[in-house]
Design a protein around this motif. Structure first.
Motif, PDB file in Angstrom:
ATOM      1  N   TYR A   1       0.875  -1.169   0.000  1.00  0.00           N
ATOM      2  CA  TYR A   1       0.000   0.000   0.000  1.00  0.00           C
ATOM      3  C   TYR A   1       0.915   1.223   0.000  1.00  0.00           C
ATOM      4  O   TYR A   1       1.594   1.508   0.991  1.00  0.00           O
ATOM      5  CB  TYR A   1      -0.891  -0.011   1.245  1.00  0.00           C
ATOM      6  CG  TYR A   1      -1.786  -1.228   1.326  1.00  0.00           C
ATOM      7  CD1 TYR A   1      -3.116  -1.158   0.945  1.00  0.00           C
ATOM      8  CD2 TYR A   1      -1.296  -2.456   1.769  1.00  0.00           C
ATOM      9  CE1 TYR A   1      -3.943  -2.271   0.998  1.00  0.00           C
ATOM     10  CE2 TYR A   1      -2.103  -3.578   1.830  1.00  0.00           C
ATOM     11  CZ  TYR A   1      -3.428  -3.477   1.446  1.00  0.00           C
ATOM     12  OH  TYR A   1      -4.237  -4.583   1.496  1.00  0.00           O
TER      13      TYR A   1
ATOM     14  N   ASN B   1      -1.631   6.129   1.456  1.00  0.00           N
ATOM     15  CA  ASN B   1      -2.836   5.816   2.218  1.00  0.00           C
ATOM     16  C   ASN B   1      -3.061   6.835   3.325  1.00  0.00           C
ATOM     17  O   ASN B   1      -2.154   7.588   3.692  1.00  0.00           O
ATOM     18  CB  ASN B   1      -2.705   4.433   2.872  1.00  0.00           C
ATOM     19  CG  ASN B   1      -1.961   3.451   2.006  1.00  0.00           C
ATOM     20  OD1 ASN B   1      -2.522   2.908   1.079  1.00  0.00           O
ATOM     21  ND2 ASN B   1      -0.678   3.228   2.289  1.00  0.00           N
TER      22      ASN B   1
ATOM     23  N   TYR C   1      -9.984   3.433   6.756  1.00  0.00           N
ATOM     24  CA  TYR C   1      -8.825   3.552   5.887  1.00  0.00           C
ATOM     25  C   TYR C   1      -9.244   3.986   4.485  1.00  0.00           C
ATOM     26  O   TYR C   1     -10.287   3.542   3.972  1.00  0.00           O
ATOM     27  CB  TYR C   1      -8.112   2.209   5.721  1.00  0.00           C
ATOM     28  CG  TYR C   1      -7.618   1.541   6.969  1.00  0.00           C
ATOM     29  CD1 TYR C   1      -6.310   1.714   7.412  1.00  0.00           C
ATOM     30  CD2 TYR C   1      -8.447   0.686   7.694  1.00  0.00           C
ATOM     31  CE1 TYR C   1      -5.837   1.054   8.537  1.00  0.00           C
ATOM     32  CE2 TYR C   1      -7.986   0.031   8.822  1.00  0.00           C
ATOM     33  CZ  TYR C   1      -6.684   0.218   9.241  1.00  0.00           C
ATOM     34  OH  TYR C   1      -6.227  -0.432  10.366  1.00  0.00           O
TER      35      TYR C   1
ATOM     36  N   TYR D   1      -7.156   3.663   0.910  1.00  0.00           N
ATOM     37  CA  TYR D   1      -5.949   3.255   0.189  1.00  0.00           C
ATOM     38  C   TYR D   1      -6.004   3.935  -1.179  1.00  0.00           C
ATOM     39  O   TYR D   1      -6.705   3.499  -2.082  1.00  0.00           O
ATOM     40  CB  TYR D   1      -5.906   1.736   0.058  1.00  0.00           C
ATOM     41  CG  TYR D   1      -5.962   1.036   1.406  1.00  0.00           C
ATOM     42  CD1 TYR D   1      -4.893   1.109   2.288  1.00  0.00           C
ATOM     43  CD2 TYR D   1      -7.095   0.331   1.802  1.00  0.00           C
ATOM     44  CE1 TYR D   1      -4.940   0.484   3.523  1.00  0.00           C
ATOM     45  CE2 TYR D   1      -7.149  -0.299   3.035  1.00  0.00           C
ATOM     46  CZ  TYR D   1      -6.072  -0.215   3.890  1.00  0.00           C
ATOM     47  OH  TYR D   1      -6.133  -0.828   5.120  1.00  0.00           O
TER      48      TYR D   1
END
Length: 239
Positions: free
Chosen positions: A4, A7, A50, A52
């Motif tokens: 990732y 993010n 979250y 991403y």
């Protein structure tokens, strides 16, 4: 690992009814990890959203509700164990809910990581002062949960490495553990409960939160930029 590259996240830790937390964990899991009891009758639960922006799974949002636990095979001495995890930046938990808003993320999470993911709409909105996530009920399209957070004026740009590990069962019912290592490039924290609002609606997330009897907010984390690597779970090997 799954990488990732760009993010952001917001995370809130609340006290919760420890009997309810214990009841939500499979018996096989509680043989090796248990909820941390921060004070009599109260454990800890983390609500984390979250985004991403750029990763191996393209772009997606997810929201996690997790129980804070001890490390498998380690001591569970409530505040002492929590302090140890905080100092080492090595946190352990059991994930209860993890909705995502793309099918690729759902399939990879369920098949590859044994995580409780399902597909639904998650709207993330950012303004000059706030970050809001609204998670929809996947059956009705109504609001399930809205997480409203205020941006922090003061954030650190000192790079901070954080490990988040989880214990769960694989598809054969065997104990496994997985982990993610995050390189936090911009981050801040607050204990001011006015920085966060949880608005409950109708759906699996709100029903769960209502059942937890949430209490005091202990910590709010605002992480506008981090990188991460999520490693595939392995069969749990106790020391």
């Amino acid at each position: 690992p799954n990488f990732y590259y760009k993010n952001s996240r917001v995370s809130v830790i609340y006290t919760a009814d420890i009997k309810r937390l214990r009841a939500l964990m499979p018996a096989e899991v509680t043989k090796v990890v248990q909820p941390l009891q921060i004070w009599p009758g109260r454990g800890l639960v983390a609500v984390t959203a979250y985004t991403y922006h750029y990763c191996d799974n393209d772009r997606y949002n997810e929201v996690a509700i997790s129980i804070v636990t001890n490390k498998p095979g380690g001591w569970n001495i409530g505040p002492v164990s929590l302090l140890g995890q905080s100092m080492s930046k090595d946190f352990w938990g059991y994930v209860l809910k993890l909705p995502v808003d793309t099918e690729v993320a759902r399939v990879r999470g369920v098949v590859g990581y044994n995580l409780p993911k399902w597909l639904t709409r998650i709207d993330m909105r950012g303004s000059r002062d706030a970050v809001t996530y609204e998670i929809k009920n996947e059956k009705t399209g109504e609001m399930d949960l809205r997480i409203e957070t205020r941006k922090l004026d003061k954030v650190s740009t000192d790079v901070e490495m954080v490990t988040n590990s989880f214990t769960n069962l694989d598809h054969q019912g065997r104990l496994t553990q997985g982990y993610a290592v995050a390189r936090q490039l911009s981050h801040g924290a607050s204990s001011d409960a006015n920085m966060v609002d949880l608005n409950l609606g109708k759906g699996a997330l709100s029903d769960l939160i209502r059942s937890l009897s949430l209490g005091k907010m202990l910590k709010y984390e605002y992480v506008p930029e981090f990188q991460s690597a999520l490693y595939a779970p392995k069969l749990l090997q106790l020391p």
